[in-house]
Design an enzyme around this catalytic site. Structure first.
Site, PDB file in Angstrom:
ATOM      1  CG  HIS A  61      -7.361   1.952   3.738  1.00 30.05           C
ATOM      2  ND1 HIS A  61      -8.612   2.501   3.943  1.00 30.05           N
ATOM      3  CD2 HIS A  61      -7.056   1.327   4.913  1.00 30.05           C
ATOM      4  CE1 HIS A  61      -9.040   2.237   5.153  1.00 30.05           C
ATOM      5  NE2 HIS A  61      -8.111   1.513   5.768  1.00 30.05           N
ATOM      6  CG  HIS A  63      -5.944  -1.300   7.079  1.00 32.20           C
ATOM      7  ND1 HIS A  63      -5.768  -0.098   7.741  1.00 32.20           N
ATOM      8  CD2 HIS A  63      -4.712  -1.887   7.035  1.00 32.20           C
ATOM      9  CE1 HIS A  63      -4.487   0.039   8.076  1.00 32.20           C
ATOM     10  NE2 HIS A  63      -3.836  -1.024   7.654  1.00 32.20           N
ATOM     11  CG  ASP A  65     -11.693  -2.136   8.683  1.00 27.27           C
ATOM     12  OD1 ASP A  65     -10.531  -2.277   8.266  1.00 27.27           O
ATOM     13  OD2 ASP A  65     -12.064  -1.118   9.301  1.00 27.27           O
ATOM     14  CG  HIS A  66     -11.787   0.246   5.024  1.00 20.15           C
ATOM     15  ND1 HIS A  66     -12.587   1.368   5.053  1.00 20.15           N
ATOM     16  CD2 HIS A  66     -11.233   0.153   6.265  1.00 20.15           C
ATOM     17  CE1 HIS A  66     -12.510   1.940   6.240  1.00 20.15           C
ATOM     18  NE2 HIS A  66     -11.688   1.220   6.994  1.00 20.15           N
ATOM     19  CG  ASP A 206      -9.628   3.579   8.304  1.00 22.19           C
ATOM     20  OD1 ASP A 206     -10.840   3.824   8.189  1.00 22.19           O
ATOM     21  OD2 ASP A 206      -9.207   2.480   8.695  1.00 22.19           O
TER      22      ASP A 206
END
Length: 307
Positions: A61, A63, A65-66, A206
């Site tokens: 996804h 976000h 941090d990914h 997540d």
């Protein structure tokens, strides 16, 4: 070689000891980078993997941090003139995010990216040595988990082959055709072999607890799963669409996972032993609390079943 190389294990905020996410799976001729967070390119320099090794990138996804490591990784592929197309998979609803990250700055693009968004729950990508499957998770934005499935095979039994006098090229023919005709008798592949279960790898980031988590984890030889929070913050985990270490461990126990890798830890926890303690209340199998720049092997194959 089948192993996981861990580049980063933090969640929203990196720490002095934990980089943002980043995980490389070596699976025979596939080298798959999952969720390259910020700093992933530099973490590669401290690992046994190079950008040139990569064959595929999977993003769960968008976000930060990914995915904030994507611009650097993509530019590095061009800088190193990777000699093959590199496939990239990500949620189709984030195609605009991917385009912005891909062209976040000016550079000379020489690498060939095979952009293949995930359009639907259960979408499958056929690989040379297995199938990559995406399942829709339950998070605050469109998110997919991935699992790699190797088809079941056969393990030939030397004593059975010897009893029938089958050796050399005849073994290969028996594997290909499923039978051999010897002295007026047909010998089938099943008579001289046992089923060899295919290996399974699962990657779950997540998400709140949902059916897809269990579907991905089912009988995984190696499960890499987020455990952002401890049970003391279970309400916070539910609010933000995350798992606790206890939930992740219960999933592993109920799904028959062989080796469990917990990762994606909130910066609020300084002591990894707390995750061990919580997970052990539910899972008594092989447990790994991921650390940056460590390598985790996929367990040896399951014992073949008699037939």
């Amino acid at each position: 070689m089948r192993e996981l190389v861990v580049l980063g294990t933090a969640s929203q905020t990196p720490t002095r000891a934990r980089n943002h996410n980043g995980y490389v799976l070596r699976w025979d001729d596939e080298v798959i980078l999952f969720d390259p967070g910020e700093g992933s390119q530099r973490q590669l320099l401290h690992s046994s993997v190079t950008a040139t090794d990569l064959t595929r990138i999977c993003v769960t996804h968008f976000h930060g941090d990914h995915c904030l490591g994507l611009p650097g990784m993509i530019q590095r592929l061009s800088l190193d003139r990777v000699p093959r197309p590199v496939a990239v998979h990500f949620p189709a609803g984030g195609v605009d995010y991917f385009a912005r990250l891909r062209h976040a700055s000016s550079f000379h693009e020489t690498a060939e990216l095979a952009v293949e968004p995930i359009e639907a729950d259960g979408q499958r990508i056929v690989l040379r040595h297995g199938t990559l499957e995406a399942r829709r998770l339950r998070h605050r934005v469109e998110t997919y988990g991935y699992r790699l499935l190797e088809p079941d095979g056969r393990r030939m039994l030397p004593e059975k082959l010897a009893a029938y006098g089958i050796a050399g090229p005849a073994v290969g023919e028996l594997l290909r055709t499923g039978h051999l005709d010897l002295d007026g008798r047909r010998v089938t592949r099943e008579e001289v072999s046992v089923r060899r279960p295919g290996q399974r790898f699962a990657f779950v980031m997540d998400t709140a607890l949902c059916d897809a988590v269990y579907a991905l984890a089912e009988h995984a030889d190696l499960l890499v799963i987020e455990s952002t929070f401890l049970e003391s913050e279970a309400a916070l985990a539910a609010e933000y669409g995350h798992l606790t270490a206890g939930q992740a461990a219960r999933v592993a126990a109920e799904s028959g996972v062989r080796r469990l890798v917990l990762t994606h830890f909130s910066q609020r926890y300084a002591d990894p032993a707390r995750f061990v303690d919580e997970a052990r209340r539910h899972f008594d199998g092989d447990l790994v609390i991921a650390e940056d720049l460590t390598t985790v092997r996929v367990p040896p194959r399951r014992v073949p079943s008699d037939e």
